[in-house]
Design a protein around this motif. Structure first.
Motif, short mmCIF file in Angstrom:
data_model
loop_
_atom_site.label_atom_id
_atom_site.label_comp_id
_atom_site.label_asym_id
_atom_site.label_seq_id
_atom_site.Cartn_x
_atom_site.Cartn_y
_atom_site.Cartn_z
N ILE A 68 0.87 -1.18 0.00
CA ILE A 68 0.00 0.00 0.00
C ILE A 68 0.90 1.22 0.00
CG2 ILE A 68 -1.84 1.23 1.20
CD1 ILE A 68 -2.61 -1.39 2.56
N ALA A 69 0.80 2.06 -1.03
CA ALA A 69 1.76 3.16 -1.17
C ALA A 69 1.17 4.32 -1.95
CB ALA A 69 3.02 2.66 -1.88
N ILE A 70 1.82 5.47 -1.79
CA ILE A 70 1.52 6.62 -2.63
C ILE A 70 2.10 6.33 -4.03
CG2 ILE A 70 1.47 8.24 -0.70
CD1 ILE A 70 4.33 9.05 -1.40
N PRO A 71 1.71 7.09 -5.05
CA PRO A 71 2.20 6.81 -6.41
C PRO A 71 3.72 6.69 -6.51
CG PRO A 71 0.39 8.38 -6.51
CD PRO A 71 0.68 8.16 -5.05
N GLY A 73 5.77 5.46 -4.44
CA GLY A 73 6.16 4.13 -3.99
C GLY A 73 5.93 3.09 -5.06
N HIS A 74 4.83 3.21 -5.81
CA HIS A 74 4.55 2.25 -6.88
C HIS A 74 5.51 2.41 -8.05
CE1 HIS A 74 1.01 0.18 -5.33
NE2 HIS A 74 0.64 1.34 -4.82
N VAL A 75 5.95 3.63 -8.29
CA VAL A 75 6.98 3.85 -9.31
C VAL A 75 8.26 3.11 -8.92
CG1 VAL A 75 8.47 5.56 -10.41
CG2 VAL A 75 6.04 6.05 -10.12
N ALA A 76 8.62 3.21 -7.63
CA ALA A 76 9.80 2.50 -7.13
C ALA A 76 9.63 0.99 -7.30
CB ALA A 76 10.04 2.84 -5.67
N ARG A 77 8.40 0.49 -7.06
CA ARG A 77 8.14 -0.94 -7.22
C ARG A 77 8.36 -1.38 -8.66
NH1 ARG A 77 3.81 -3.44 -9.14
NH2 ARG A 77 2.55 -1.53 -9.06
N LEU A 78 7.98 -0.55 -9.62
CA LEU A 78 8.16 -0.89 -11.03
C LEU A 78 9.64 -0.84 -11.43
CD1 LEU A 78 5.13 1.05 -12.58
CD2 LEU A 78 5.32 -1.40 -12.14
N LEU A 79 10.39 0.07 -10.80
CA LEU A 79 11.81 0.20 -11.12
C LEU A 79 12.64 -0.92 -10.52
CD1 LEU A 79 12.29 4.08 -10.70
CD2 LEU A 79 12.24 2.78 -12.84
N PHE A 80 12.21 -1.42 -9.36
CA PHE A 80 12.97 -2.46 -8.65
C PHE A 80 12.08 -3.68 -8.43
CE2 PHE A 80 14.50 1.75 -7.40
CZ PHE A 80 15.84 1.67 -7.78
N VAL A 91 -2.38 -1.55 -3.52
CA VAL A 91 -3.31 -0.46 -3.23
C VAL A 91 -2.56 0.85 -3.39
CG1 VAL A 91 -4.81 0.63 -1.51
CG2 VAL A 91 -4.62 -1.87 -1.59
N THR A 92 -3.17 1.80 -4.09
CA THR A 92 -2.57 3.12 -4.27
C THR A 92 -3.31 4.14 -3.42
OG1 THR A 92 -1.92 2.60 -6.54
CG2 THR A 92 -1.96 4.92 -5.92
N VAL A 93 -2.56 4.90 -2.63
CA VAL A 93 -3.13 6.02 -1.87
C VAL A 93 -2.96 7.26 -2.73
CG1 VAL A 93 -3.01 7.35 0.25
CG2 VAL A 93 -2.53 4.90 0.30
N GLY A 94 -4.01 7.62 -3.44
CA GLY A 94 -3.93 8.70 -4.41
C GLY A 94 -4.39 8.21 -5.77
N ASN A 95 -3.91 8.89 -6.81
CA ASN A 95 -4.30 8.52 -8.17
C ASN A 95 -3.46 7.36 -8.70
OD1 ASN A 95 -6.23 10.62 -8.35
ND2 ASN A 95 -4.61 12.10 -8.84
N MET A 97 -2.01 5.01 -11.68
CA MET A 97 -1.68 5.07 -13.10
C MET A 97 -1.93 3.69 -13.72
SD MET A 97 -0.92 8.20 -13.11
CE MET A 97 -0.34 9.50 -12.01
N GLY A 98 -0.99 3.16 -14.49
CA GLY A 98 -1.23 1.90 -15.17
C GLY A 98 -0.60 0.70 -14.52
N TRP A 99 -0.42 0.73 -13.19
CA TRP A 99 0.32 -0.36 -12.55
C TRP A 99 -0.58 -1.40 -11.87
CZ3 TRP A 99 2.07 4.74 -10.86
CH2 TRP A 99 1.26 5.29 -9.86
#
Length: 243
Positions: A68-71, A73-80, A91-95, A97-99
């Motif tokens: 569960i993260a802000i956007p 954090g999810h960008v970091a998940r995609l990078l690593f 779960v995204t806290v906020g808007n 995207m396509g993840w």
């Protein structure tokens, strides 16, 4: 809290689910932490200040099942991706995207449509959270907290510091604020970056104390090293905090 707990349970989060939280100090952080503990899941909290390499190593070590993260954090998940390979629920806290996954707003909506008490039947020895040390004295270490540990700490805060329901706390150290909320204290989250306490604005803190009648605050040494000299220079005394 109940809505979030029911919504998370409906998407597969359950008793013992290790849930990595990457959420800034906010109402959402408090709601999510209490919701996870109420349903018997295990929130995992990391200090971003421990550095990227340590954060990624800690994530790999704990093998979270939900994230569960802000956007950001999810960008970091995609990078690593390798470090987050164990994650199944998102779960995204906020808007979002396509993840993939759902937003916290959608989790709440699910929870409102469901019925029942989400309270899990936990015992004192059950795992309640995994909290990582800052790494200031070596590699960050994951500390296993049981429900009994938390209950004992809440009692210590109440008995030793004399904290009572109805007081107001300035949340300069968000982790401690969870204990305050458990004691029935109103937690005020000030306008500051909790990860950079040395950059706090004394004016923002003074304003929060005066506006809300703050009775106590927990802060790091870096926080007080900024605040106290500024108060001395301005000849300011936080009257509501005097006991």
């Amino acid at each position: 809290i109940d809505e979030v707990a029911r919504g998370l349970a409906d998407m597969g989060v359950g008793i013992g689910t290790r849930t990595l939280l990457m959420v800034t100090p906010s109402i959402e952080l408090f709601v999510l932490t209490f919701a996870l503990q109420r349903m018997g899941a295990v929130p995992v909290l990391l200090d971003p200040a421990m550095g990227r390499a340590n954060v990624l190593n800690a994530i790999s070590e704990v093998e979270p099942e939900a994230f569960i993260a802000i956007p950001k954090g999810h960008v970091a998940r995609l990078l690593f991706k390798k470090n987050f390979s164990s994650v199944k629920q998102l779960v995204t806290v906020g808007n979002k995207m396509g993840w993939g996954g759902v937003t916290l707003a959608e989790v709440k909506e699910r929870g409102r449509e469901l019925e029942g008490d989400p309270m899990a039947h936990t015992v004192a020895s059950d795992l309640a959270a995994i909290l990582f040390t800052s790494g200031s004295t070596g590699a960050p270490k994951g500390v296993l907290y049981t429900h009994g540990s938390f209950e004992a700490q809440v009692k210590i805060f109440e008995d030793i510091f004399g904290i009572q329901a109805g007081e107001g706390e300035l949340s300069a150290f968000p982790l401690f604020s969870l204990f305050s909320a458990a004691l029935g204290v109103t937690v005020i989250v000030p306008d500051m970056d909790a990860t950079k306490p040395a950059e706090v604005s004394p004016f923002n803190i003074t304003e929060a104390i005066d506006d809300h009648g703050i009775t106590y605050a927990f802060g790091s040494p870096a926080f007080w090293r900024v605040l106290v000299p500024a108060w001395e220079e301005a000849n300011y005394v936080p009257q509501s905090m005097l006991r």
